[in-house]
Each structure stands twice: as C-alpha cells, then as structure tokens.
Design a protein around this motif. Sequence first.
Motif, PDB file in Angstrom:
ATOM      1  N   MET A  82       0.838  -1.188   0.000  1.00 27.50           N
ATOM      2  CA  MET A  82       0.000   0.000   0.000  1.00 27.50           C
ATOM      3  C   MET A  82       0.880   1.248   0.000  1.00 27.50           C
ATOM      4  O   MET A  82       2.094   1.177   0.228  1.00 27.50           O
ATOM      5  CB  MET A  82      -0.923  -0.015   1.230  1.00 27.50           C
ATOM      6  N   ARG A  83       0.271   2.416  -0.275  1.00 26.48           N
ATOM      7  CA  ARG A  83       1.006   3.666  -0.186  1.00 26.48           C
ATOM      8  C   ARG A  83       1.524   3.852   1.238  1.00 26.48           C
ATOM      9  O   ARG A  83       0.775   3.688   2.204  1.00 26.48           O
ATOM     10  CB  ARG A  83       0.121   4.849  -0.574  1.00 26.48           C
ATOM     11  N   ARG A  84       2.797   4.228   1.366  1.00 21.95           N
ATOM     12  CA  ARG A  84       3.362   4.369   2.711  1.00 21.95           C
ATOM     13  C   ARG A  84       3.650   5.814   3.110  1.00 21.95           C
ATOM     14  O   ARG A  84       3.984   6.073   4.269  1.00 21.95           O
ATOM     15  CB  ARG A  84       4.612   3.496   2.848  1.00 21.95           C
ATOM     16  N   SER A  85       3.510   6.737   2.192  1.00 25.49           N
ATOM     17  CA  SER A  85       3.484   8.146   2.581  1.00 25.49           C
ATOM     18  C   SER A  85       2.031   8.533   2.831  1.00 25.49           C
ATOM     19  O   SER A  85       1.112   7.759   2.543  1.00 25.49           O
ATOM     20  CB  SER A  85       4.113   9.014   1.491  1.00 25.49           C
ATOM     21  N   THR A  86       1.802   9.723   3.345  1.00 29.35           N
ATOM     22  CA  THR A  86       0.429  10.111   3.665  1.00 29.35           C
ATOM     23  C   THR A  86       0.328  11.633   3.738  1.00 29.35           C
ATOM     24  O   THR A  86       1.307  12.361   3.525  1.00 29.35           O
ATOM     25  CB  THR A  86      -0.029   9.466   4.998  1.00 29.35           C
ATOM     26  N   SER A  87      -0.877  12.131   4.005  1.00 30.27           N
ATOM     27  CA  SER A  87      -1.120  13.559   4.212  1.00 30.27           C
ATOM     28  C   SER A  87      -2.420  13.680   4.994  1.00 30.27           C
ATOM     29  O   SER A  87      -3.097  12.683   5.255  1.00 30.27           O
ATOM     30  CB  SER A  87      -1.230  14.311   2.880  1.00 30.27           C
ATOM     31  N   LEU A  88      -2.778  14.896   5.346  1.00 32.19           N
ATOM     32  CA  LEU A  88      -4.025  15.120   6.092  1.00 32.19           C
ATOM     33  C   LEU A  88      -4.762  16.311   5.516  1.00 32.19           C
ATOM     34  O   LEU A  88      -4.180  17.397   5.380  1.00 32.19           O
ATOM     35  CB  LEU A  88      -3.727  15.373   7.574  1.00 32.19           C
ATOM     36  N   ASP A  89      -6.026  16.112   5.182  1.00 30.37           N
ATOM     37  CA  ASP A  89      -6.905  17.210   4.778  1.00 30.37           C
ATOM     38  C   ASP A  89      -8.011  17.333   5.811  1.00 30.37           C
ATOM     39  O   ASP A  89      -8.752  16.377   6.044  1.00 30.37           O
ATOM     40  CB  ASP A  89      -7.497  16.943   3.392  1.00 30.37           C
ATOM     41  N   LEU A  90      -8.099  18.495   6.449  1.00 27.39           N
ATOM     42  CA  LEU A  90      -9.213  18.799   7.358  1.00 27.39           C
ATOM     43  C   LEU A  90     -10.309  19.399   6.495  1.00 27.39           C
ATOM     44  O   LEU A  90     -10.376  20.602   6.280  1.00 27.39           O
ATOM     45  CB  LEU A  90      -8.751  19.750   8.463  1.00 27.39           C
ATOM     46  N   ASP A  91     -11.163  18.545   5.989  1.00 26.90           N
ATOM     47  CA  ASP A  91     -12.070  18.869   4.897  1.00 26.90           C
ATOM     48  C   ASP A  91     -13.151  19.851   5.336  1.00 26.90           C
ATOM     49  O   ASP A  91     -13.982  19.547   6.186  1.00 26.90           O
ATOM     50  CB  ASP A  91     -12.725  17.574   4.391  1.00 26.90           C
ATOM     51  N   GLY A  92     -13.143  21.041   4.738  1.00 27.04           N
ATOM     52  CA  GLY A  92     -14.151  22.059   5.023  1.00 27.04           C
ATOM     53  C   GLY A  92     -13.672  23.153   5.942  1.00 27.04           C
ATOM     54  O   GLY A  92     -14.299  24.213   6.018  1.00 27.04           O
ATOM     55  N   LEU A  93     -12.555  22.920   6.672  1.00 33.57           N
ATOM     56  CA  LEU A  93     -12.009  23.979   7.524  1.00 33.57           C
ATOM     57  C   LEU A  93     -11.238  24.981   6.669  1.00 33.57           C
ATOM     58  O   LEU A  93     -10.498  24.599   5.764  1.00 33.57           O
ATOM     59  CB  LEU A  93     -11.083  23.409   8.593  1.00 33.57           C
ATOM     60  N   PHE A  94     -11.405  26.250   6.980  1.00 35.55           N
ATOM     61  CA  PHE A  94     -10.691  27.297   6.266  1.00 35.55           C
ATOM     62  C   PHE A  94      -9.411  27.611   7.016  1.00 35.55           C
ATOM     63  O   PHE A  94      -9.445  27.946   8.202  1.00 35.55           O
ATOM     64  CB  PHE A  94     -11.532  28.573   6.164  1.00 35.55           C
ATOM     65  N   SER A  95      -8.283  27.507   6.350  1.00 36.43           N
ATOM     66  CA  SER A  95      -7.015  27.808   6.997  1.00 36.43           C
ATOM     67  C   SER A  95      -6.854  29.313   7.157  1.00 36.43           C
ATOM     68  O   SER A  95      -7.355  30.102   6.361  1.00 36.43           O
ATOM     69  CB  SER A  95      -5.858  27.251   6.167  1.00 36.43           C
ATOM     70  N   THR A  96      -6.146  29.717   8.221  1.00 36.95           N
ATOM     71  CA  THR A  96      -5.790  31.120   8.357  1.00 36.95           C
ATOM     72  C   THR A  96      -4.651  31.417   7.390  1.00 36.95           C
ATOM     73  O   THR A  96      -3.900  30.531   7.009  1.00 36.95           O
ATOM     74  CB  THR A  96      -5.349  31.429   9.792  1.00 36.95           C
ATOM     75  N   THR A  97      -4.510  32.671   6.985  1.00 33.39           N
ATOM     76  CA  THR A  97      -3.566  33.012   5.924  1.00 33.39           C
ATOM     77  C   THR A  97      -2.140  32.613   6.268  1.00 33.39           C
ATOM     78  O   THR A  97      -1.442  31.997   5.465  1.00 33.39           O
ATOM     79  CB  THR A  97      -3.636  34.521   5.633  1.00 33.39           C
ATOM     80  N   SER A  98      -1.667  32.948   7.478  1.00 32.76           N
ATOM     81  CA  SER A  98      -0.274  32.670   7.810  1.00 32.76           C
ATOM     82  C   SER A  98       0.018  31.176   7.902  1.00 32.76           C
ATOM     83  O   SER A  98       1.166  30.757   7.809  1.00 32.76           O
ATOM     84  CB  SER A  98       0.100  33.347   9.133  1.00 32.76           C
ATOM     85  N   GLU A  99      -1.029  30.360   8.089  1.00 33.51           N
ATOM     86  CA  GLU A  99      -0.849  28.913   8.168  1.00 33.51           C
ATOM     87  C   GLU A  99      -1.416  28.223   6.927  1.00 33.51           C
ATOM     88  O   GLU A  99      -1.762  27.051   6.956  1.00 33.51           O
ATOM     89  CB  GLU A  99      -1.554  28.368   9.424  1.00 33.51           C
ATOM     90  N   LEU A 100      -1.488  28.938   5.827  1.00 36.42           N
ATOM     91  CA  LEU A 100      -2.110  28.415   4.621  1.00 36.42           C
ATOM     92  C   LEU A 100      -1.476  27.107   4.174  1.00 36.42           C
ATOM     93  O   LEU A 100      -2.151  26.204   3.692  1.00 36.42           O
ATOM     94  CB  LEU A 100      -1.997  29.454   3.497  1.00 36.42           C
ATOM     95  N   TYR A 101      -0.173  26.990   4.357  1.00 34.03           N
ATOM     96  CA  TYR A 101       0.536  25.811   3.894  1.00 34.03           C
ATOM     97  C   TYR A 101       0.138  24.566   4.669  1.00 34.03           C
ATOM     98  O   TYR A 101       0.509  23.456   4.317  1.00 34.03           O
ATOM     99  CB  TYR A 101       2.045  26.024   4.001  1.00 34.03           C
ATOM    100  N   ASP A 102      -0.614  24.721   5.744  1.00 34.32           N
ATOM    101  CA  ASP A 102      -1.005  23.572   6.559  1.00 34.32           C
ATOM    102  C   ASP A 102      -2.323  22.961   6.095  1.00 34.32           C
ATOM    103  O   ASP A 102      -2.932  22.185   6.822  1.00 34.32           O
ATOM    104  CB  ASP A 102      -1.123  23.985   8.031  1.00 34.32           C
ATOM    105  N   GLU A 103      -2.796  23.319   4.926  1.00 30.56           N
ATOM    106  CA  GLU A 103      -4.093  22.803   4.508  1.00 30.56           C
ATOM    107  C   GLU A 103      -4.040  21.339   4.100  1.00 30.56           C
ATOM    108  O   GLU A 103      -5.029  20.647   4.113  1.00 30.56           O
ATOM    109  CB  GLU A 103      -4.647  23.644   3.359  1.00 30.56           C
ATOM    110  N   GLY A 104      -2.891  20.826   3.709  1.00 31.34           N
ATOM    111  CA  GLY A 104      -2.733  19.390   3.517  1.00 31.34           C
ATOM    112  C   GLY A 104      -2.971  18.852   2.132  1.00 31.34           C
ATOM    113  O   GLY A 104      -3.018  17.641   1.958  1.00 31.34           O
TER     114      GLY A 104
END
Length: 529
Positions: A82-104
């Motif tokens: 199976m795929r062994r890398s991963t990521s996380l999407d908090l689906d529907g939450l709006f990221s704050t601008t300074s933390e935009l890169y954390d959207e996943g």
Amino acid sequence: MLHALVVSAVLLAALKPATGAALQARAAKHVTLDVVNAKLAPDGFSRSTVVVNGQYPGPPILLTKGDSLSVTVNNRLTDPTMRRSTSLDLDGLFSTTSELYDEGSSFVTQCPIGPNASYTYNHGPIDQAGSFWYHSQLSIQYIDGFRGPLIVYDPEDPHKALYDVDDLTTIIQMGDWWHNTTLSPTMLPQYEATGIIPVSDSSTVNGVARYNGGPAVPWSVVNVVAGKRYRLRLINESARNVVTFNIEGHSLNIIEADGGNLVPHTVNALDMLAGQRYSVVVTANQPVANYWIQTPFVGGSAANNLNQNASLARAILRYAGAPIADPTTPMSAGPFTGSLVEADLAPLVPQAAPPADVNMTLDLEVIAGQAIWTVNGVSFLPPKTPTLMQVLEGASTEADFNVTENTFVFPPNKTIQFTFPPNDDDDAHPLHMHGQNFWLVKPNTTDVINTVNPIKRDTAAAGANGMILRFSTDKPGPFHFHCHIFWHYQAGLATVLLNNANATRAEVHPTPAWEALCPAYSALPADLQ
C-alpha cells in the motif's frame, strides 16, 4: 463504533457552553493522529487498512468555535502493498492566511509525509462551526480507511432550541468499502487503463457493513429516548458513492449543509454526494420500537461486483425500551418519497451573491474508453514542486505553471463565476473547493438562477442539469478545486485556484518543518512514496 480521540484535557471542555468572551481566550487543542496499518473487518471481510489510531472510521476530532487546532500526524505505515506516505486534509475547515501551507493538499500546499516521519498542522482560531471531516489527500489512500469526523460546536448555535441531543452518539458516517487491499498499486492502474471505476463491496455506517454472502455483522445502532429531539450529523465519507439517507417513519429537519446554517427544511430523505455533510433534527415521536436507518447508495453497476447490495447499507434507530432486535419491516433500498431538492434550501441569514467580475465556463469531459478526465481540455497532473512553493519562489501568472497543473490565476477581491454546462455521463460530480466555500447560484436540481439568497457550501454537484457557483478571491493563496469522486480526481478532474499571488508571498510564512517535507519526500525510493 465511535471512540473519543485522546487529546489534551481542554478538548473535553470544548463541549461545554462558553460565552463569547471565553471563546476568544480558548486554548489550543492538541491532537495526535497515528496513521497505521491494521487488520480490520468492517463488513466481516478481514483486510489490511490505512487507519488512524488503529480504528475505522478514525477517532472524532471535537472542537468549539473559537478554538485553535494543532494536529500532529505520525506516519507509522509499514505495509509494502500500500502507499506508505500520507497527508491530512481537514475537509471544510478554512485555513488562516499565515498557516495556509497547513491545509494538507498533496502537491498543492505541501509534499506528503514519508514513513516514520511526523508533521504538525496548525489551524485557528477557527471562526466556523458545523460538521466537517478529515481524510488523507494522497492518491486514493483514504479509501483504505484514513477518514473520520471533525465537529466544531457553536455555544451560540442559532438552531440550539430545535434539538436536545448533539454528541458523539449522533454523528453518522457513511463510507464505501473495498475488499481489495491493493487499491493504489493495482486497481488504480486498472481503472486508468480501462476507464471502469472499481465498484465497492459494501457501504459502511459508523464503521459497520454487510455484503452479499458475508457474515451477519451486527448493525450499528443509534439509541434514542421517546420524546427527545436529536441533531444527527451526517457525513458522506465515500470516495465515490452517492448515499440516500432515510429513517423509517421519521422526518428529517435539515438545519445545516457543509457548515452553513439553513432555514429549517423538512424532508423524508436526502441524497448526499461524496464529501457532503448535513445536520438534520430527528424527533423520537414514534411508538417505542426499532426502525431502519436506510442508507442505500449508487456507485457503479452491482453486476461488476456481486458482493454489492445497496439494501444492506443500513443501521438501526432503537428507542429505549425496545427489544434488542432487528426492525420487523422489510429492508428497502428506496426510492423514498419526499426527497430533498437542493434548490429548496435557503441560508438562515440571507446573503446575496455579489455580481460576477470574472465569468468562466468549465467543461468536464472524459476521453471515451479511458480514465482521463479533463477540465477545459486539460487533465490535471500533480506538480513535482507544490503550487504554494512555486508561488513563494515567484510564480504569479498562469504561464508560470505547467499546463497540466491547470492553475487559474485570479486578481484579489473579485467575484468569480464558474458555469458548468450539463454533462451526459452517469455521474453527478461532487466538486469540492478547498479553503473557502461558494455561493451555489444554480444547483444541479433546478434551472432557476438564484443570486438573492443562495446557500453557501463547499461541495456541490455538476451533473446532467449543470451548475453555477460564485466565490470571492478575498483570501490569498492556492486552493485545490476537484471532484470528490477520488477516482475521477486521480484521473485528472481537478484544478488549482490561485488568488492574489503577491499577497500570498507577503503573508504566508513557511516553517522549517514545512520546507523539509519536499526534500524528504523526493529522497524516498518509489515504493515508500
């Protein structure tokens, strides 16, 4: 079954009422998600999975409006099939601008997290409330089980007087389920070669399902007390299936769609596309007994998978005092009368859609006999260097990106209108916008254009009747916009919306941990990516 997520002690306080002043001073919620391979059997068929904390669905993340959220993802995946890398999407939450890169969004706002690595996502303070969810945004990995609910409670919920109970027991998650454990390495290439999307074996309700010829796995049960009113938070966590939700003998009073409060609207059943969420109030006003919660689904021909039986997608609504037994009525897959027409929904607080400054037509086409989807003739391919990184390094115009990245660049503080002509394929495409929601000016269920009081949501259907939406470019950054049928997404049905590149460079501040993701991922051998 749902199990509370182990987080900091302040998370438990998130469910208690708080004043507006208290919300402003709320402490950050710290959550740890261990992504692991585990042998599970949601429908009685044992298989290797990719899940959070060893369970499917993943543990609930529970917040209160005004909270900040810190999520540490520990990648503990080891299964070489199976795929062994991963990521996380908090689906529907709006990221704050300074933390935009954390959207996943893999290859849009970040590179994936490699095995034996960790990464922390930061959001907030969260100025939203409603029903959301989280999942992997890498390839089709969430089909293997990496998905779970994220609920943001509002102590000042304008609908609070309509219900008595809103807790862990009233979260209802539906998700398609496959027995094949090599979805990414084998079934995805087969789909790409043939254009035939694999058909799920079953469809789970709160992690439980049955399939033709399989064991009689005990149904998931929602317990109620006669006379009480329950806010059920419905989440369709499928990667393909359209689910119809109905409770035998009970009406559904819809009060929320994708985190947006609605004028209460009563129906007997509602269709939910992949990625969509609704809150409905159900009153336990029937004789004490057991009633079917029916969630039949559509997602390809059952002839292509003899395990599939849509009438087996269900759970039980059990009144206190009723026997521990199945309902006595026949199991049905519908159709149901009085189903929701999306165009009948209205926002609780009316807001006109601003006039469009930019108009675009987006044609969704598939190449016959192949799994190649295009948006305006372009099939999306994830870039090797994430969009956000390219922007931070100076990319500002559409010409700065490869054509296959399908990146649309927009000026700041404008209203963009997307028109989707009617399509003649069999699927209504649940188009999902990251980082913001949109005015649904013309849903797929009507020919009427409503700019006076359209609902706002983040996932809606472009189907046989077409769709029109509008959104604002008042928040800078690149945002993924894609079909939430993840098979279609992987086959190219996606774009990137880049709002205000100059402001993105000025306001987004990468951390060393974010900057380290891409070099670490690129250095991995192919079998670990």
